[in-house]
Design a protein around this motif. Structure first.
Motif, PDB file in Angstrom:
ATOM      1  N   THR A  32      10.637  -1.119  10.878  1.00 38.61           N
ATOM      2  CA  THR A  32      11.845  -0.613  11.559  1.00 38.61           C
ATOM      3  C   THR A  32      12.700   0.208  10.590  1.00 38.61           C
ATOM      4  O   THR A  32      12.154   1.013   9.845  1.00 38.61           O
ATOM      5  CB  THR A  32      12.629  -1.783  12.193  1.00 38.61           C
ATOM      6  N   ASN A  33      14.008  -0.010  10.624  1.00 40.60           N
ATOM      7  CA  ASN A  33      14.875   0.890   9.836  1.00 40.60           C
ATOM      8  C   ASN A  33      15.258   0.293   8.472  1.00 40.60           C
ATOM      9  O   ASN A  33      14.951  -0.858   8.165  1.00 40.60           O
ATOM     10  CB  ASN A  33      16.125   1.233  10.658  1.00 40.60           C
ATOM     11  N   LEU A  34      15.952   1.106   7.687  1.00 48.35           N
ATOM     12  CA  LEU A  34      16.281   0.708   6.314  1.00 48.35           C
ATOM     13  C   LEU A  34      17.273  -0.464   6.271  1.00 48.35           C
ATOM     14  O   LEU A  34      17.192  -1.310   5.381  1.00 48.35           O
ATOM     15  CB  LEU A  34      16.850   1.914   5.551  1.00 48.35           C
ATOM     16  N   ARG A  36       5.655   8.300   7.046  1.00 54.32           N
ATOM     17  CA  ARG A  36       6.681   8.297   5.981  1.00 54.32           C
ATOM     18  C   ARG A  36       6.217   9.071   4.751  1.00 54.32           C
ATOM     19  O   ARG A  36       6.999   9.803   4.148  1.00 54.32           O
ATOM     20  CB  ARG A  36       7.044   6.850   5.596  1.00 54.32           C
ATOM     21  N   LEU A  48      15.342  -3.491   6.726  1.00 56.48           N
ATOM     22  CA  LEU A  48      14.523  -3.717   5.526  1.00 56.48           C
ATOM     23  C   LEU A  48      15.373  -4.400   4.444  1.00 56.48           C
ATOM     24  O   LEU A  48      14.927  -5.339   3.787  1.00 56.48           O
ATOM     25  CB  LEU A  48      13.971  -2.381   5.015  1.00 56.48           C
ATOM     26  N   ASN A  84       7.853  -3.871   7.221  1.00 54.86           N
ATOM     27  CA  ASN A  84       8.760  -2.720   7.191  1.00 54.86           C
ATOM     28  C   ASN A  84       8.421  -1.718   8.301  1.00 54.86           C
ATOM     29  O   ASN A  84       8.035  -0.596   8.024  1.00 54.86           O
ATOM     30  CB  ASN A  84       8.677  -2.068   5.801  1.00 54.86           C
ATOM     31  N   GLY A  98       0.822  -1.206   0.000  1.00 54.32           N
ATOM     32  CA  GLY A  98       0.000   0.000   0.000  1.00 54.32           C
ATOM     33  C   GLY A  98       0.857   1.257   0.000  1.00 54.32           C
ATOM     34  O   GLY A  98       2.097   1.182  -0.005  1.00 54.32           O
ATOM     35  N   ILE A  99       0.203   2.386   0.017  1.00 54.79           N
ATOM     36  CA  ILE A  99       0.909   3.673   0.005  1.00 54.79           C
ATOM     37  C   ILE A  99       1.895   3.741   1.185  1.00 54.79           C
ATOM     38  O   ILE A  99       1.554   3.396   2.320  1.00 54.79           O
ATOM     39  CB  ILE A  99      -0.083   4.863   0.039  1.00 54.79           C
ATOM     40  N   GLY A 100       3.137   4.114   0.851  1.00 55.88           N
ATOM     41  CA  GLY A 100       4.156   4.300   1.880  1.00 55.88           C
ATOM     42  C   GLY A 100       4.663   3.032   2.546  1.00 55.88           C
ATOM     43  O   GLY A 100       5.402   3.094   3.528  1.00 55.88           O
ATOM     44  N   SER A 101       4.313   1.870   1.989  1.00 58.49           N
ATOM     45  CA  SER A 101       4.744   0.616   2.634  1.00 58.49           C
ATOM     46  C   SER A 101       6.253   0.410   2.485  1.00 58.49           C
ATOM     47  O   SER A 101       6.874  -0.272   3.301  1.00 58.49           O
ATOM     48  CB  SER A 101       4.006  -0.568   2.009  1.00 58.49           C
ATOM     49  N   GLY A 102       6.816   0.973   1.427  1.00 57.15           N
ATOM     50  CA  GLY A 102       8.248   0.807   1.183  1.00 57.15           C
ATOM     51  C   GLY A 102       8.547  -0.091  -0.007  1.00 57.15           C
ATOM     52  O   GLY A 102       9.671  -0.551  -0.182  1.00 57.15           O
ATOM     53  N   LYS A 103       7.525  -0.307  -0.870  1.00 58.68           N
ATOM     54  CA  LYS A 103       7.760  -1.239  -1.997  1.00 58.68           C
ATOM     55  C   LYS A 103       8.812  -0.717  -2.983  1.00 58.68           C
ATOM     56  O   LYS A 103       9.598  -1.500  -3.515  1.00 58.68           O
ATOM     57  CB  LYS A 103       6.466  -1.619  -2.712  1.00 58.68           C
TER      58      LYS A 103
END
Ligand code: ATP
Length: 209
Positions: free
Chosen positions: A192-194, A155, A197, A190, A25-30
């Motif tokens: 936590t941090n990058l 985010r 991820l 997703n 979804g929006i802002g999920s980090g895909k």
């Protein structure tokens, strides 16, 4: 006399790559996950980006869009007029559906052409609408990136300079995360941090057989 096969025999054709549908979804980090996937050496097809490009590249598509929405769908330089199109489809689900019926098959053909040029055993198709358009049925596996709603909202607010209410309005129109979680073959959480991820992404994609 024994026949010499080696020179005349055709090389085995490469098996078609397995397609993994990447969504969220929006802002999920895909998109962030998609970039990591590319760093790990796998090709990613960005459906939304390609859709935006082919409305300007594909002449048949241009004709069909003009037939549906009028000549003004393209500006004086021949470029797709996103604002005009948005004004035509805004609050008109019938026209929006007809527009999608024109654009989606063109994206599918563009994707198939792209896949045919790939040589990796896995390729990824990033699309926000994997489950909504039932595109998961054309994929070997689906990979969902998800995060809690408040984290996603924060985010996107930071990324796009939007208010909470604006982001929430988009979320409300999208398929709920719990439904996507039920349908997905693989899930990346997703929250936590990058760095985490990236590690999760690596684990998940190299575990796909
Ligand atoms: P959209 O559907 O809105 O395009 P998306 O699912 O593609 O969103 P991204 O653009 O990848 O999401 O991520 C949204 C924002 O959150 C980006 O600014 C990204 O850099 C940031 N972000 C993603 N994951 C993390 C994380 N784990 N930690 C911090 N920031 C993150």
């Amino acid at each position: 006399m024994e026949e010499l096969h080696s020179e005349t025999q055709q090389a085995e054709p490469e098996p078609a790559p397995k397609i993994i549908g990447l969504t969220g979804g929006i802002g999920s980090g895909k998109t962030t996950v998609a970039r990591f996937i590319e760093e790990f050496g796998f090709p990613v097809y960005y459906s939304d980006e390609r859709a935006k490009a082919i409305v300007n590249e594909n002449e048949d598509l241009k004709i069909k869009i003009k037939e549906l929405l009028g000549e003004e769908s393209y500006d004086e330089n021949g470029l797709y007029d996103r604002k005009f199109v948005a004004s035509k489809v805004f609050n008109n689900s019938d026209i929006l559906e007809q527009l999608n019926e024109i654009i989606h098959p063109a994206v599918r053909i563009d994707f198939e052409d792209w896949v045919s040029r790939q040589s990796k055993y896995l390729v990824f198709k990033e699309t926000a609408l994997l489950f909504e358009l039932k595109l998961n049925r054309q994929c070997y596996k689906s990979l969902l990136v998800t995060a809690e709603d408040n984290i996603r909202a924060k985010r996107v607010m930071d990324r796009d300079n939007k208010t909470y209410r604006e982001v929430e309005a988009v979320m409300e129109k999208q398929m709920p995360e719990r439904d996507k979680i039920k349908m997905a073959d693989c899930i990346i959480y997703n929250n936590t941090n990058l760095q985490e991820l990236k590690e999760q992404t690596e684990k998940v994609i190299f575990a796909i057989e």
